[in-house]
Design an enzyme around this catalytic site. Structure first.
Site, PDB file in Angstrom:
ATOM      1  N   PRO A  19     -36.883  33.111 -47.964  1.00  0.00           N
ATOM      2  CA  PRO A  19     -37.251  33.736 -46.685  1.00  0.00           C
ATOM      3  C   PRO A  19     -36.666  32.943 -45.506  1.00  0.00           C
ATOM      4  O   PRO A  19     -36.664  31.714 -45.528  1.00  0.00           O
ATOM      5  CB  PRO A  19     -38.779  33.667 -46.673  1.00  0.00           C
ATOM      6  CG  PRO A  19     -39.177  33.546 -48.098  1.00  0.00           C
ATOM      7  CD  PRO A  19     -38.062  32.817 -48.795  1.00  0.00           C
TER       8      PRO A  19
ATOM      9  N   GLY B 234     -36.303  31.633 -41.587  1.00  0.00           N
ATOM     10  CA  GLY B 234     -37.107  31.323 -40.399  1.00  0.00           C
ATOM     11  C   GLY B 234     -38.577  31.095 -40.724  1.00  0.00           C
ATOM     12  O   GLY B 234     -39.443  31.238 -39.874  1.00  0.00           O
TER      13      GLY B 234
ATOM     14  N   GLY C 110     -39.646  28.217 -42.374  1.00  0.00           N
ATOM     15  CA  GLY C 110     -39.886  26.790 -42.613  1.00  0.00           C
ATOM     16  C   GLY C 110     -39.590  26.355 -44.032  1.00  0.00           C
ATOM     17  O   GLY C 110     -40.005  25.286 -44.455  1.00  0.00           O
TER      18      GLY C 110
ATOM     19  N   GLY D   3     -36.529  25.940 -45.248  1.00  0.00           N
ATOM     20  CA  GLY D   3     -35.242  25.241 -45.321  1.00  0.00           C
ATOM     21  C   GLY D   3     -34.093  26.107 -45.774  1.00  0.00           C
ATOM     22  O   GLY D   3     -33.145  25.614 -46.398  1.00  0.00           O
ATOM     23  N   SER D   4     -34.136  27.398 -45.459  1.00  0.00           N
ATOM     24  CA  SER D   4     -33.079  28.292 -45.945  1.00  0.00           C
ATOM     25  C   SER D   4     -31.725  27.919 -45.340  1.00  0.00           C
ATOM     26  O   SER D   4     -30.698  27.968 -46.018  1.00  0.00           O
ATOM     27  CB  SER D   4     -33.436  29.757 -45.662  1.00  0.00           C
ATOM     28  OG  SER D   4     -32.938  30.165 -44.423  1.00  0.00           O
ATOM     29  N   SER D   5     -31.706  27.522 -44.088  1.00  0.00           N
ATOM     30  CA  SER D   5     -30.452  27.190 -43.424  1.00  0.00           C
ATOM     31  C   SER D   5     -29.768  26.004 -44.115  1.00  0.00           C
ATOM     32  O   SER D   5     -28.585  26.070 -44.455  1.00  0.00           O
ATOM     33  CB  SER D   5     -30.722  26.876 -41.956  1.00  0.00           C
ATOM     34  OG  SER D   5     -29.554  26.446 -41.341  1.00  0.00           O
ATOM     35  N   ALA D   6     -30.514  24.927 -44.359  1.00  0.00           N
ATOM     36  CA  ALA D   6     -29.928  23.740 -44.999  1.00  0.00           C
ATOM     37  C   ALA D   6     -29.458  24.063 -46.410  1.00  0.00           C
ATOM     38  O   ALA D   6     -28.408  23.570 -46.846  1.00  0.00           O
ATOM     39  CB  ALA D   6     -30.945  22.601 -45.032  1.00  0.00           C
ATOM     40  N   ALA D   7     -30.194  24.906 -47.121  1.00  0.00           N
ATOM     41  CA  ALA D   7     -29.797  25.266 -48.490  1.00  0.00           C
ATOM     42  C   ALA D   7     -28.463  26.003 -48.469  1.00  0.00           C
ATOM     43  O   ALA D   7     -27.572  25.729 -49.276  1.00  0.00           O
ATOM     44  CB  ALA D   7     -30.881  26.120 -49.149  1.00  0.00           C
TER      45      ALA D   7
ATOM     46  N   ASP E  83     -34.782  18.704 -44.603  1.00  0.00           N
ATOM     47  CA  ASP E  83     -34.247  19.898 -45.272  1.00  0.00           C
ATOM     48  C   ASP E  83     -32.906  19.617 -45.959  1.00  0.00           C
ATOM     49  O   ASP E  83     -32.751  19.958 -47.141  1.00  0.00           O
ATOM     50  CB  ASP E  83     -34.101  21.071 -44.282  1.00  0.00           C
ATOM     51  CG  ASP E  83     -35.446  21.609 -43.812  1.00  0.00           C
ATOM     52  OD1 ASP E  83     -36.461  20.932 -44.060  1.00  0.00           O
ATOM     53  OD2 ASP E  83     -35.484  22.693 -43.214  1.00  0.00           O
TER      54      ASP E  83
HETATM   55  O1  PMV Z   1     -39.580  23.544 -39.363  1.00  0.00           O
HETATM   56  P1  PMV Z   1     -40.456  23.421 -40.554  1.00  0.00           P
HETATM   57  O2  PMV Z   1     -41.473  24.466 -40.664  1.00  0.00           O
HETATM   58  O3  PMV Z   1     -39.689  23.188 -41.828  1.00  0.00           O
HETATM   59  O4  PMV Z   1     -41.316  22.087 -40.468  1.00  0.00           O
HETATM   60  C1  PMV Z   1     -41.265  21.172 -39.463  1.00  0.00           C
HETATM   61  C2  PMV Z   1     -42.017  19.957 -39.857  1.00  0.00           C
HETATM   62  C3  PMV Z   1     -42.561  19.176 -38.693  1.00  0.00           C
HETATM   63  O5  PMV Z   1     -43.209  18.044 -39.230  1.00  0.00           O
HETATM   64  C4  PMV Z   1     -43.553  19.989 -37.934  1.00  0.00           C
HETATM   65  C5  PMV Z   1     -41.448  18.737 -37.741  1.00  0.00           C
HETATM   66  C6  PMV Z   1     -40.486  17.697 -38.297  1.00  0.00           C
HETATM   67  O6  PMV Z   1     -39.382  17.556 -37.706  1.00  0.00           O
HETATM   68  O7  PMV Z   1     -40.801  17.000 -39.263  1.00  0.00           O
END
Ligand code: PMV
Length: 327
Positions: free
Chosen positions: A107, A109, A111, A113-117, A158
């Protein structure tokens, strides 16, 4: 034919937000992957296409031309991939045009880590196609730099997890440490479908920290204790303890103001359906939650999250970081 490479998504199992203030966090690679196929072209252009996002466009030097979907969205998604590919082309020593096809089940956006993958898989695929020798360390660096320039997320969690897989302990001052994990961490991940911005959420926490410094300091200490105890539980495959610790971690995140109604619905539904523990993961304010569950309850938990309005899927830890699927 071309080369296909893939890289995994991630979840933050413990310690998000507190990690920004120097506390440790545990990040785990999950068995949802982004796949990237790369072929060479006869011109010097980079053509990118995402089947998942229904976006397509190409870079002729630095000029981006959209072919399908929103130009703005395509630029945001494709720019880090372009940066990473430029690094590989630099190492290759010759300009070559490339066709890049992205097919990801992660999925976007949310969180995870799709972009880094996608960037890590692109770098690996291009390296294999062009015979550029890349260690995992190189792929991590290239992905980290590309992501930093475009998304400005300096922690590098990520890129690290997409590249190396497994589970890592991350702390600002000491960096990454691979964790010895015996548990395969059976999870249901629930996407609330509520859009959130990591930046806004981090800012919200900053205001809370400023307003209630002494109270939050104690919460930070507790968050650290949760992570330390979780490291033992992961090593011993003690799922009951992990679940209890996830609930505690969620309570702390709720306390600093980063949960929301959608996350509360889904975490409560998961616990009620028999999950050992549930928490928001990542920035909060929407995005995803995770529920730890014994194998026999996973389906039940998944259905409960669905009934509560989330989009759930089952995931487990994977030790497989970025890899070549076909060369
Ligand atoms: O952007 P996300 O949902 O993968 O998570 C950010 C994690 C935080 O601890 C909130 C921010 C960070 O840079 O570590």
């Amino acid at each position: 034919m071309g080369v296909v490479a893939s890289a995994p998504a991630k979840i933050i199992l413990f310690g998000e937000h507190f990690v920004v203030y120097g506390e440790p966090a545990i990040v785990v690679a999950i068995d949802k992957r982004a796949y990237v196929k790369i072929e060479s072209r006869n011109d010097n252009n980079l053509h990118l296409r995402s089947t998942t996002l229904d976006l397509a466009g190409h870079f002729e030097r630095d000029i981006f031309k959209i072919e399908r979907g929103s130009a703005r969205e395509a630029r945001i998604k494709f720019e880090p991939i372009k940066r990473a590919l430029e690094k590989i082309l630099e190492k290759h020593g010759k300009q070559v045009g490339l066709d890049i096809e992205i097919d990801s089940s992660i999925p976007v956006g949310a969180g995870l880590g799709s972009s880094a993958a996608v960037v890590a898989a692109s770098a690996a695929a291009a390296g294999a196609l062009l015979d550029v020798k890349l260690l995992k360390e190189d792929i991590f660096r290239i992905t980290y730099e590309a992501e930093r320039i475009v998304h400005g997320n300096p922690s590098g969690v990520d890129p690290a997890i997409s590249t190396f897989g497994g589970a890592i302990l991350f702390q600002m001052d000491t960096g990454f440490k691979p964790l010895d994990v015996r548990a395969d961490v059976p999870l249901v991940i629930g996407d609330t479908g509520v859009e959130r911005s990591t930046r806004t959420q981090v800012e919200k926490v900053r205001i809370t920290v400023e307003r209630y410094p002494r109270i939050v300091e104690n919460m930070m200490k507790t968050a650290r204790e949760v992570v330390l105890r979780a490291m033992d539980a992961l090593k011993e495959n003690d799922l009951e303890t992990l679940g209890a610790l996830m609930n505690m971690n969620h309570a702390l995140l709720y306390g600093i103001g980063v949960s929301d109604e959608s996350l509360e619905w889904l975490t409560n539904a998961a616990r009620k359906a028999g999950a050992l523990g549930a928490k928001l993961t990542g920035a909060g304010g929407g995005g995803c939650m995770i529920a730890l569950s014994k194998d026999e309850k996973l389906q039940q938990v998944l259905e409960a999250i669905q009934r509560a309005g989330g989009k759930p899927f089952i995931a487990r830890k994977t030790d497989e970081g970025v890899r070549i699927e076909r060369s």
